[in-house]
Write an enzyme that holds these catalytic residues in place. Structure first.
Site, PDB file in Angstrom:
ATOM      1  N   HIS A  19      48.227  83.808  30.590  1.00  0.00           N
ATOM      2  CA  HIS A  19      47.622  83.591  31.901  1.00  0.00           C
ATOM      3  C   HIS A  19      46.119  83.878  31.883  1.00  0.00           C
ATOM      4  CE1 HIS A  19      51.944  84.295  33.507  1.00  0.00           C
ATOM      5  NE2 HIS A  19      51.742  83.033  33.238  1.00  0.00           N
ATOM      6  N   PHE A  42      55.686  72.924  32.916  1.00  0.00           N
ATOM      7  CA  PHE A  42      56.855  73.814  32.817  1.00  0.00           C
ATOM      8  C   PHE A  42      56.520  75.038  33.676  1.00  0.00           C
ATOM      9  CE2 PHE A  42      56.648  71.276  29.003  1.00  0.00           C
ATOM     10  CZ  PHE A  42      57.959  70.940  28.713  1.00  0.00           C
ATOM     11  N   SER A 102      52.032  81.058  36.029  1.00  0.00           N
ATOM     12  CA  SER A 102      50.985  80.060  35.810  1.00  0.00           C
ATOM     13  C   SER A 102      50.673  79.255  37.076  1.00  0.00           C
ATOM     14  CB  SER A 102      51.389  79.117  34.674  1.00  0.00           C
ATOM     15  OG  SER A 102      52.667  78.575  34.888  1.00  0.00           O
ATOM     16  N   ASP A 120      59.334  71.770  37.566  1.00  0.00           N
ATOM     17  CA  ASP A 120      60.395  72.492  36.855  1.00  0.00           C
ATOM     18  C   ASP A 120      61.727  71.823  37.186  1.00  0.00           C
ATOM     19  OD1 ASP A 120      60.349  75.513  35.394  1.00  0.00           O
ATOM     20  OD2 ASP A 120      62.307  74.690  35.918  1.00  0.00           O
ATOM     21  N   ASP A 145      61.704  66.187  35.069  1.00  0.00           N
ATOM     22  CA  ASP A 145      61.541  66.477  33.655  1.00  0.00           C
ATOM     23  C   ASP A 145      60.061  66.445  33.275  1.00  0.00           C
ATOM     24  OD1 ASP A 145      62.543  66.702  30.877  1.00  0.00           O
ATOM     25  OD2 ASP A 145      61.649  64.720  30.720  1.00  0.00           O
ATOM     26  N   ALA A 146      59.628  67.477  32.583  1.00  0.00           N
ATOM     27  CA  ALA A 146      58.210  67.589  32.218  1.00  0.00           C
ATOM     28  C   ALA A 146      57.762  66.424  31.341  1.00  0.00           C
ATOM     29  CB  ALA A 146      57.983  68.901  31.480  1.00  0.00           C
ATOM     30  N   ASP A 166      54.148  74.798  28.700  1.00  0.00           N
ATOM     31  CA  ASP A 166      54.674  76.131  28.439  1.00  0.00           C
ATOM     32  C   ASP A 166      56.200  76.085  28.428  1.00  0.00           C
ATOM     33  OD1 ASP A 166      54.981  78.874  28.237  1.00  0.00           O
ATOM     34  OD2 ASP A 166      54.524  79.256  30.348  1.00  0.00           O
TER      35      ASP A 166
END
Ligand SMILES: C[S@@+](CC[C@H](N)C(=O)[O-])C[C@H]1O[C@@H](n2cnc3c(N)ncnc32)[C@H](O)[C@@H]1O
Length: 281
Positions: A19, A42, A102, A120, A145-146, A166
């Site tokens: 971070h 993410f 984040s 997410d 979905d990322a 991430d």
């Protein structure tokens, strides 16, 4: 899949580094007034409760924020001070149990003309995001979905973007999947700043990520890493790092200061740091 819950790990040594360095990168992109698009691909739940059963199970936060918090009023580099301030602003009791992730950091740093999307796929994590933040025209919360989001959202209309990756690395081939996603995204949006987090685990699979990116032809990849060596013997993950594609020039001095400070204070000088080009310009 998708059994991972970040609350078990929130605030640990890797989160601290992640971070603080992420904040330095974003701050380095603010040297221009031009609008910026940020994607927290993410995101997890954005804010973690360190008093929860999950967080208290292994008390991983003792290896990170718990160790640094007593130093919050001491002189520290700009990126560290920004992170302390963010935590303090969410905890009126002077503690750190409401721990910003984040999305909270990026949301706080967003200027009024920037855009942020946080995504997410985990139902519980996504509900957490929705509870903690109010979406609006400039801030979207996506239960998707990322990898699909990267395809759909890049390149951004702003032509300037920060993409934070991430993942939970729950499955072994995720290191290679991430490398592939970055290579695909870079083909469509070569000027984007990609920040990729990775753990240092005994299997050393992060080298698969390194090798695939090295072979891809992408230039300008900075490696920022802290191996805490045997500072935390109860943890499998001895350290962590971030690869930054196209790191803003303005961020590099801040990153160096943050990395050195975090290493010194978290590991009492035993940590091994890396700040070098995985692939130079
Ligand atoms: C390491 S956590 C993220 C922590 C967060 N970035 C932070 O710093 O506070 C990884 C998250 O990615 C989510 N995730 C895993 N695979 C995903 C996918 N394919 N698409 C979207 N989210 C995913 C998990 O549910 C988990 O919440």
């Amino acid at each position: 899949m998708l059994s991972y819950q970040h609350t078990y790990h929130a605030g640990n040594h890797a989160d601290v580094l992640k971070h603080i360095i992420l904040g330095d990168v974003v701050s380095g992109m603010f040297n221009k007034e031009a609008p910026l698009f940020m994607l927290d691909a993410f995101a997890s739940r954005g804010i973690y409760n360190l008093n929860s059963d999950e967080a208290l199970k292994n008390r991983e936060f003792d290896t990170g924020v718990g160790k640094l918090w007593p130093r919050r009023n001491q002189k520290s580099p700009e990126g560290v001070a920004r992170w302390f301030k963010l935590i303090a602003s969410g905890n009126q009791d002077g503690g750190f149990s409401r721990f910003p992730g984040s999305t909270a950091l990026l949301h706080e740093m967003c200027r009024e003309f920037d855009r942020l999307s946080a995504c997410d796929l985990h139902p519980q994590e996504f509900d957490g995001l929705r509870r903690s933040f109010q979406a609006n025209r400039r801030f979207s919360l996506l239960k998707r979905d990322a990898f699909e989001a990267l395809k759909a959202l890049l390149p951004p209309k702003e032509k300037r973007g920060l993409i934070f990756l991430d993942p939970s690395y729950e499955v072994k081939d995720e290191y290679r999947q991430i490398a592939k996603a970055v290579v695909d995204a870079h083909r469509r949006f070569a000027t984007g700043v990609y920040v990729i987090w990775y753990p240092i685990l005994p299997a050393g699979r992060h080298h698969e990520l390194f090798n695939d990116l090295k072979r891809s032809g992408i230039r300008k990849i900075l490696r920022v890493e802290l191996d805490c060596a045997d500072t935390f013997p109860d943890m499998q993950m001895s350290g962590s790092g971030m690869l930054i594609v196209n790191p803003p020039w303005h961020a590099q001095h801040a990153i160096k200061n943050s990395l050195n400070w975090v290493s010194e204070k978290l590991t009492d000088g035993n940590g091994l740091t890396q700040l070098n080009w995985l692939v130079p310009e």
